[in-house]
Write a protein that holds these residues in place. Structure first.
Motif, short mmCIF file in Angstrom:
data_model
loop_
_atom_site.label_atom_id
_atom_site.label_comp_id
_atom_site.label_asym_id
_atom_site.label_seq_id
_atom_site.Cartn_x
_atom_site.Cartn_y
_atom_site.Cartn_z
N TYR A 67 -5.76 -11.18 -4.90
CA TYR A 67 -4.73 -11.81 -5.71
C TYR A 67 -4.13 -10.87 -6.75
CZ TYR A 67 -2.70 -15.14 -9.02
OH TYR A 67 -1.85 -15.81 -9.86
N PHE A 68 -4.99 -10.13 -7.44
CA PHE A 68 -4.51 -9.29 -8.54
C PHE A 68 -5.60 -8.29 -8.88
CE2 PHE A 68 -4.36 -8.38 -13.13
CZ PHE A 68 -3.05 -7.92 -13.25
N GLY A 69 -5.21 -7.11 -9.35
CA GLY A 69 -6.22 -6.14 -9.77
C GLY A 69 -5.61 -4.82 -10.20
N PHE A 70 -6.45 -3.99 -10.82
CA PHE A 70 -6.04 -2.66 -11.27
C PHE A 70 -7.29 -1.89 -11.66
CE2 PHE A 70 -5.82 -5.65 -14.79
CZ PHE A 70 -6.56 -5.02 -15.78
N ARG A 71 -7.08 -0.63 -11.99
CA ARG A 71 -8.17 0.19 -12.53
C ARG A 71 -7.75 0.71 -13.90
NH1 ARG A 71 -10.59 4.65 -8.70
NH2 ARG A 71 -12.32 4.43 -10.17
N ALA A 72 -8.62 0.61 -14.87
CA ALA A 72 -8.37 1.13 -16.20
C ALA A 72 -9.60 1.90 -16.65
CB ALA A 72 -8.05 0.00 -17.17
N PHE A 73 -9.39 3.09 -17.16
CA PHE A 73 -10.51 3.96 -17.55
C PHE A 73 -11.46 4.16 -16.36
CE2 PHE A 73 -9.44 1.14 -21.17
CZ PHE A 73 -8.79 2.07 -21.95
N SER A 74 -10.88 4.23 -15.15
CA SER A 74 -11.62 4.41 -13.89
C SER A 74 -12.54 3.24 -13.57
CB SER A 74 -12.44 5.71 -13.93
OG SER A 74 -11.59 6.82 -14.10
N ARG A 75 -12.31 2.11 -14.21
CA ARG A 75 -13.14 0.93 -13.98
C ARG A 75 -12.30 -0.16 -13.32
NH1 ARG A 75 -17.96 1.42 -17.02
NH2 ARG A 75 -17.89 3.19 -18.45
N PRO A 76 -12.87 -0.83 -12.31
CA PRO A 76 -12.10 -1.80 -11.54
C PRO A 76 -12.06 -3.20 -12.15
CG PRO A 76 -14.28 -1.57 -10.59
CD PRO A 76 -14.23 -0.62 -11.76
N TYR A 77 -10.98 -3.89 -11.85
CA TYR A 77 -10.84 -5.31 -12.19
C TYR A 77 -10.13 -5.96 -11.01
CZ TYR A 77 -9.52 -9.59 -14.65
OH TYR A 77 -9.36 -10.90 -15.03
N ILE A 78 -10.78 -6.92 -10.35
CA ILE A 78 -10.24 -7.52 -9.13
C ILE A 78 -10.32 -9.04 -9.22
CG2 ILE A 78 -10.68 -7.92 -6.67
CD1 ILE A 78 -9.32 -5.36 -6.99
N ARG A 79 -9.24 -9.68 -8.80
CA ARG A 79 -9.25 -11.14 -8.67
C ARG A 79 -8.93 -11.51 -7.21
NH1 ARG A 79 -6.63 -14.47 -13.76
NH2 ARG A 79 -8.53 -14.47 -14.99
N ILE A 80 -9.72 -12.43 -6.69
CA ILE A 80 -9.55 -12.93 -5.33
C ILE A 80 -9.44 -14.45 -5.41
CG2 ILE A 80 -10.67 -13.18 -3.07
CD1 ILE A 80 -12.05 -10.47 -3.62
N ARG A 81 -8.58 -15.04 -4.63
CA ARG A 81 -8.47 -16.49 -4.65
C ARG A 81 -8.82 -17.07 -3.28
NH1 ARG A 81 -1.90 -16.95 -5.32
NH2 ARG A 81 -1.33 -16.32 -3.22
N SER A 82 -9.27 -18.30 -3.30
CA SER A 82 -9.63 -18.98 -2.06
C SER A 82 -8.37 -19.36 -1.28
CB SER A 82 -10.46 -20.23 -2.36
OG SER A 82 -9.70 -21.13 -3.17
N LYS A 83 -8.56 -19.73 -0.04
CA LYS A 83 -7.44 -20.08 0.82
C LYS A 83 -6.62 -21.23 0.25
CE LYS A 83 -6.34 -21.23 5.63
NZ LYS A 83 -6.91 -21.49 6.98
N ASP A 84 -7.30 -22.21 -0.35
CA ASP A 84 -6.60 -23.36 -0.91
C ASP A 84 -6.15 -23.15 -2.35
OD1 ASP A 84 -8.97 -23.49 -2.31
OD2 ASP A 84 -9.63 -25.39 -1.44
N MET A 85 -6.40 -21.93 -2.89
CA MET A 85 -5.99 -21.54 -4.24
C MET A 85 -6.69 -22.33 -5.34
SD MET A 85 -1.89 -20.90 -3.75
CE MET A 85 -1.68 -20.55 -5.48
N ARG A 86 -7.74 -23.04 -5.01
CA ARG A 86 -8.43 -23.84 -6.01
C ARG A 86 -9.61 -23.12 -6.64
NH1 ARG A 86 -6.91 -28.92 -6.57
NH2 ARG A 86 -8.89 -29.55 -7.49
N THR A 87 -9.95 -21.94 -6.13
CA THR A 87 -11.07 -21.19 -6.70
C THR A 87 -10.65 -19.74 -6.92
OG1 THR A 87 -12.63 -22.59 -5.49
CG2 THR A 87 -13.49 -20.55 -6.41
N LEU A 88 -10.99 -19.22 -8.08
CA LEU A 88 -10.65 -17.85 -8.44
C LEU A 88 -11.93 -17.06 -8.63
CD1 LEU A 88 -8.23 -15.98 -9.23
CD2 LEU A 88 -8.68 -16.63 -11.60
N TYR A 89 -12.05 -15.93 -7.93
CA TYR A 89 -13.21 -15.04 -8.01
C TYR A 89 -12.79 -13.77 -8.75
CZ TYR A 89 -14.63 -17.98 -4.03
OH TYR A 89 -14.92 -19.04 -3.20
N THR A 90 -13.49 -13.44 -9.81
CA THR A 90 -13.16 -12.27 -10.61
C THR A 90 -14.33 -11.29 -10.62
OG1 THR A 90 -11.74 -13.61 -12.05
CG2 THR A 90 -12.41 -11.45 -12.89
N PHE A 91 -14.03 -10.03 -10.36
CA PHE A 91 -15.04 -8.96 -10.38
C PHE A 91 -14.57 -7.88 -11.35
CE2 PHE A 91 -15.16 -10.95 -6.26
CZ PHE A 91 -16.46 -10.91 -5.82
#
Length: 216
Positions: A67-91
């Motif tokens: 869904y969304f993500g980037f790297r800052a200071f060489s560190r990752p930030y990732i967002r993934i969403r479920s197929k129905d868009m009702r759940t958001l997974y953030t790493f």
């Protein structure tokens, strides 16, 4: 009179140049913003970021999508969403310069529940979690301690649904501390401002995390 006309012409030229410069600036700003948005939502780009800290099934399991993500200071930030868009997974990789490198991840989860850990990239966005459930979950061949509850919101007592999952895991080789947050949302608002009335379940969490093979 002649000098006045010349001065007026030069003034008009200067104003025209300023207008052109302003138009060019805002055009470049708009193009840059569009480029950044396109990059941070591009699935191939996000997949390459995710591959820096974990190995996960591709395509993502159960119809999940980057869904969304980037790297800052060489560190990752990732967002993934479920197929129905009702759940958001953030790493994201946890940062805290005052943190001991050998702190147990279970202790970090306890601190997260009490609002004592930092937000992404060391930000001060701390928020206490009112815990309803806690335990461990097998993720990437490792036992990950977690808590489930709802975030404490001092100005809103309406949200008491346990729709927030927070877990910590340490990559065995690099020692990176990875935070996994899972939230149920309303289908109309995948960004996360409005919470769904549905509580989060381990089955909902596992619909993505079962596809994680390892952490790097």
């Amino acid at each position: 009179m002649k000098n006045k006309k010349v001065a007026t012409k030069w003034l008009m030229r200067i104003l025209a140049v300023l207008v052109i410069c302003l138009i060019s600036f805002f055009t470049l700003l708009a193009v840059g913003a569009y480029w950044i948005f396109s990059l941070t939502t591009n699935s191939e780009f996000l997949q390459s970021i995710a591959s820096k800290f974990m190995t996960i099934s591709e395509p993502l399991p159960n119809g999940c999508r980057y869904y969304f993500g980037f790297r800052a200071f060489s560190r990752p930030y990732i967002r993934i969403r479920s197929k129905d868009m009702r759940t958001l997974y953030t790493f994201y990789e946890y940062m805290d310069k005052n943190l001991s490198s050998d702190i147990p991840v279970a202790k970090l989860v306890e601190r997260a529940a009490s609002g004592e850990v930092l937000g992404p990239f060391g930000s001060e966005s701390r928020q206490r979690i009112i815990v309803s459930t806690q335990g461990t979950l097998l993720v990437g061949k490792q036992n990950m301690p977690y808590v489930i509850g709802h975030k404490e919101e001092p100005f809103s007592a309406d949200n008491v649904t346990a729709n927030c999952f927070t877990g910590f895991i340490k990559a065995p080789d690099s020692g990176k501390l990875i935070v996994i947050m899972v939230e149920n949302l309303t289908s109309e608002n995948p960004l996360g401002e409005n919470k769904s009335l549905e509580p989060i379940t381990i089955e909902r969490v596992r619909s993505l995390t079962d596809g994680i093979k390892s952490f790097k």
